[in-house]
Structures are given as structure tokens and as C-alpha cells.
Design an enzyme around this catalytic site. Structure first.
Site, short mmCIF file in Angstrom:
data_model
loop_
_atom_site.label_atom_id
_atom_site.label_comp_id
_atom_site.label_asym_id
_atom_site.label_seq_id
_atom_site.Cartn_x
_atom_site.Cartn_y
_atom_site.Cartn_z
N ASP A 12 39.90 33.33 43.71
CA ASP A 12 40.32 32.87 45.04
C ASP A 12 39.19 32.04 45.65
O ASP A 12 38.06 32.53 45.78
CB ASP A 12 40.63 34.09 45.92
CG ASP A 12 41.30 33.70 47.22
OD1 ASP A 12 42.02 32.69 47.25
OD2 ASP A 12 41.10 34.41 48.22
N GLU A 124 44.18 29.40 44.64
CA GLU A 124 44.05 30.65 43.90
C GLU A 124 44.77 30.58 42.56
O GLU A 124 45.77 29.88 42.40
CB GLU A 124 44.57 31.83 44.72
CG GLU A 124 46.04 31.77 45.04
CD GLU A 124 46.55 33.05 45.69
OE1 GLU A 124 46.19 34.16 45.23
OE2 GLU A 124 47.33 32.94 46.65
#
Length: 405
Positions: A12, A124
Site C-alpha cells: 500500500d 495498492e
């Protein structure tokens, strides 16, 4: 590889939009920065950048960097509320083309080291590291460090956080625990000691409303949720969702990393700085619809898709939203075709000349039931050389709003 030896990573990016701005302008480093301001906002005399204190209008923040979060700012916060909390924070407009460029760069760098990648959005990804590491967490940790360095170099200095565990659900939780530039590992035998003390809201899929219901049951942590009998959860939340909660609280998630998935729909929408009246602002609304359709047409072209269904979304001044869609025998691919279908959808929305449904704060257009060109059963409307563009046809197009409402 058998589930017991799987190692899944969730990568992320840290404060992605805000940090992408820092790459372009290092002078922002160390300063509180929020993204989501209007284009054209200029700094006041003596200031290097525009600030939240200058903002007037409506809208929400797209993101905030960690310095801004320390002041209480966060994504989806109303911009005027943010301005009261931190008037000195810098406010920048979102530049999604730049963010997409940075997204492509970090994903390309990751694929060089870990090709089994599932794209989950602009900032992500999931990675299956099982084969590369042989199920060994020490090897996975080393690879994760290499991935962080590769992302840093490919993006000009942007950082990411990574979670490593046996499955997607746990890795998603882990990647958020040590931001920014963190690495969190949860081996199967560590799930209870590391994950159970966390709030139930840390499980992706348990939103605010579900949390309220769980809190009313005196369920605050993931351990509390794990202690609930599955039949109690199913009685309160339904069979499917209740069972999923039970499995999640015990760290059970058999989903595999999906290397590619067909897009189900593509949409474009915009929230206005000020409410727009369905009659008085008709010309401006028409131009906005054209602009959204042109962007959507480019998205479809880039993904080599056509749309069998076109829909619109309208949010009124009272924050209530309505959607309408239309499916025709035509496969839509051009901006003009999308606009014409959107107008038909807008005619189905009960606008009024006065009251709550006379003022709009958001307008969106969506393409769904996507097909490849080869799959389209009917001829596709394509612009021919010399044909009018959607913008050139603006005089003939409106939102489909009748004079009576």
C-alpha cells in the site's frame, strides 16, 4: 502451493496523492499538505503555496499527508471543516494523470521482482510470494525490503508499506499498522497475539454501520468478534455476512491472488464547489456532462472496451443521490454516444424547479456491461474523419431537463 505455506503480500503506497506531489515539488517536504482543492487557486502574497485558509466552497479532501493528519485532517473530510482545523495547511488540486503515471511506475518496478501481482487500484496491490520464497517468511521479508527500495527508486522517492501473512485479509490489515514505510509480518501462529487486540474496524469490509451494531453487542476488538458464536452473528447480520465475519475474525481467507480481472464498469464524476441549479446553470451542467463523457470515452478506449449500458448519478443539495441507467442495442464507445445515452437517463430523474431536487452538488456518468470490440454484437458508433466531436455538438446537447422540471 498449499494454503499452509502461502505467503501473500499487500503493498500500500503511503499517502499516495500527497507524496506524488512531493516528488514534483520537494519544497513541500515536512509541510502539512492536503489534496483536493480547486484548480486555479493561487497562493496569497508572501506565500509559496495556497492554503486551506483561502478555501471557500464545498468539496472534500482526496487525501492528506502525515503532517496534515497530525493536525486532524483525513481523506473524505469536508474541505471547509479541514480549513477550520488547519487553515495553514497547504491545499493542492488533484492531478490524476500524474498520479496514474506514478502508479504505473511503482507497479512496473514491483513486477520486475514479483510478477504474481493483483492490481487493486491506483495505490495498492496484492502479491503472491509463495513460490519465490518457498513459504519462508525470512526470505519474504528480504524480498519485501527489496520491493520497498524498488518502489522508492522508480517513483523518485515515494514510500510504501507492506503486510505479509498467510492470506489477503490479514496482509491488508498488516500493511496499515506501521505507516509510513512500514513492514509488518504476521505468521499463522501470531494471528491471535497481533491481530485479535485490534479494533473490529481494522477488518476490511466491516464499515461504520456494522461497527455500530457490533459495539451495541459489546464487540470492540477482533478478539471479541472471534468469541461470538457464528449463529449469533448470522442472526444479526445475515447468513453470508455473519459467516464471513466469523471466518475473518479467525483469520480464514482462502482467496487467491488474481492476476487479471475484467473491468465490470468505468465511471467519471465530479463534485461541484457550489450547488448548481438545474435550470439556471443548465449550460454549465451541459458542458460538465460533455467533459465527463469525453474522459469516460478515453478510459474506454484505453481499456479497449465498449459499453452496453450507460448510467448517470446525481447527488442533490440535501446529499440524497439518484441513479438511472439505460441499455440499448448500441455499444457505446464515443463521447457523443455516451452523452446521448446519458441524456436519456437524466430524463428519468424527477428534477424540480424548486426545492431539494432543483440543486445538484454532484454529477457522474458510468459505463457498464463492458464488451470488447469483437464481442459487440452491433456496429459501434465511431467518430469519422471530419465528424463533429462531442464538444462541437454542445449547442445541440443538454442535460435532458425539460422546462417544467
Amino acid at each position: 502451493m498449499e494454503l499452509a505455506r502461502r505467503i501473500i503480500a499487500h503493498l500500500d503506497m503511503d499517502a499516495f496523492y500527497a507524496n506524488a506531489e512531493l516528488v514534483r515539488n520537494p519544497a513541500l517536504k515536512g509541510l502539512p499538505v492536503a489534496v483536493g482543492g480547486p484548480r486555479g487557486l493561487k497562493p496569497l502574497p508572501g506565500q509559496a503555496f495556497p492554503t486551506l485558509g483561502q478555501y471557500a466552497g464545498r468539496g472534500v479532501l482526496t487525501t492528506a499527508n502525515y503532517e496534515a493528519r497530525a493536525l486532524g485532517l483525513h481523506s473524505a473530510m469536508p474541505t471547509m471543516k479541514a480549513a477550520k482545523l488547519a487553515p495553514q495547511a497547504i491545499l493542492l488540486p488533484a492531478d490524476f494523470e500524474w498520479y496514474k503515471t506514478q502508479s504505473r511506475r511503482f507497479k512496473a518496478a514491483v513486477r520486475e521482482l514479483a510478477p504474481l501481482l493483483e492490481d487493486r487500484g491506483i495505490d495498492e496491490i496484492y502479491l503472491d510470494l509463495s513460490e519465490q520464497t518457498g513459504g519462508d517468511y525470512a526470505a519474504a521479508e528480504q524480498l519485501a525490503r527489496q520491493l520497498q527500495q524498488a518502489v522508492f527508486e522508480a517513483t523518485g522517492g515515494m514510500t510504501c508499506s507492506i503486510g505479509l501473512s498467510q492470506n489477503k485479509l490479514t496482509s491488508k490489515i498488516c500493511s496499515d499498522l506501521r505507516k509510513p514505510h512500514g513492514l509488518t509480518i504476521v505468521r499463522p501462529e501470531e494471528f491471535r497475539s497481533i491481530i485479535w487486540p485490534l479494533s473490529v474496524g481494522k477488518i476490511n469490509g466491516i464499515g461504520p454501520k456494522a461497527q455500530e451494531k457490533l459495539h451495541a453487542m459489546n464487540v470492540q476488538t477482533i478478539a471479541d468478534l472471534a468469541a461470538q458464536p457464528v449463529d449469533v452473528l448470522q442472526a444479526r447480520f445475515g447468513d453470508t455476512y455473519g459467516l464471513w465475519m466469523h471466518h475473518s475474525a479467525h483469520g480464514r481467507d482462502d482467496r487467491e491472488v488474481t492476476l487479471y480481472s475484467e473491468p465490470k464498469s468505468i465511471s467519471r464524476e465530479t463534485t461541484f464547489e457550489q450547488d448548481m441549479h438545474v435550470r439556471r446553470d443548465r449550460d454549465q451542467l451541459t458542458q460538465i456532462l460533455l467533459h465527463l463523457a469525453e474522459k469516460l470515452a478515453k478510459d474506454l478506449d484505453r481499456k479497449q472496451r465498449l459499453a452496453r449500458t450507460v448510467g448517470v448519478k446525481v447527488r442533490f443539495a440535501d446529499f440524497k443521490s439518484l441513479t438511472r441507467d439505460i441499455t440499448t442495442g448500441q455499444a457505446h464507445g464515443t463521447a457523443e454516444s455516451l452523452v446521448q445515452a446519458a441524456r436519456e437517463c437524466l430524463k428519468k430523474i424527477p428534477f424540480t424547479p424548486h426545492g431539494a431536487r432543483a440543486n445538484i452538488r454532484l454529477l457522474g456518468i458510468k459505463a457498464s456491461h463492458l464488451l470488447t470490440v469483437e464481442e459487440a454484437a452491433h456496429p459501434v458508433q465511431q467518430a469519422k474523419p471530419g465528424a463533429r466531436s462531442a464538444a462541437q455538438s454542445a449547442a445541440q446537447l443538454d442535460l435532458g431537463l425539460e422546462d417544467g422540471g
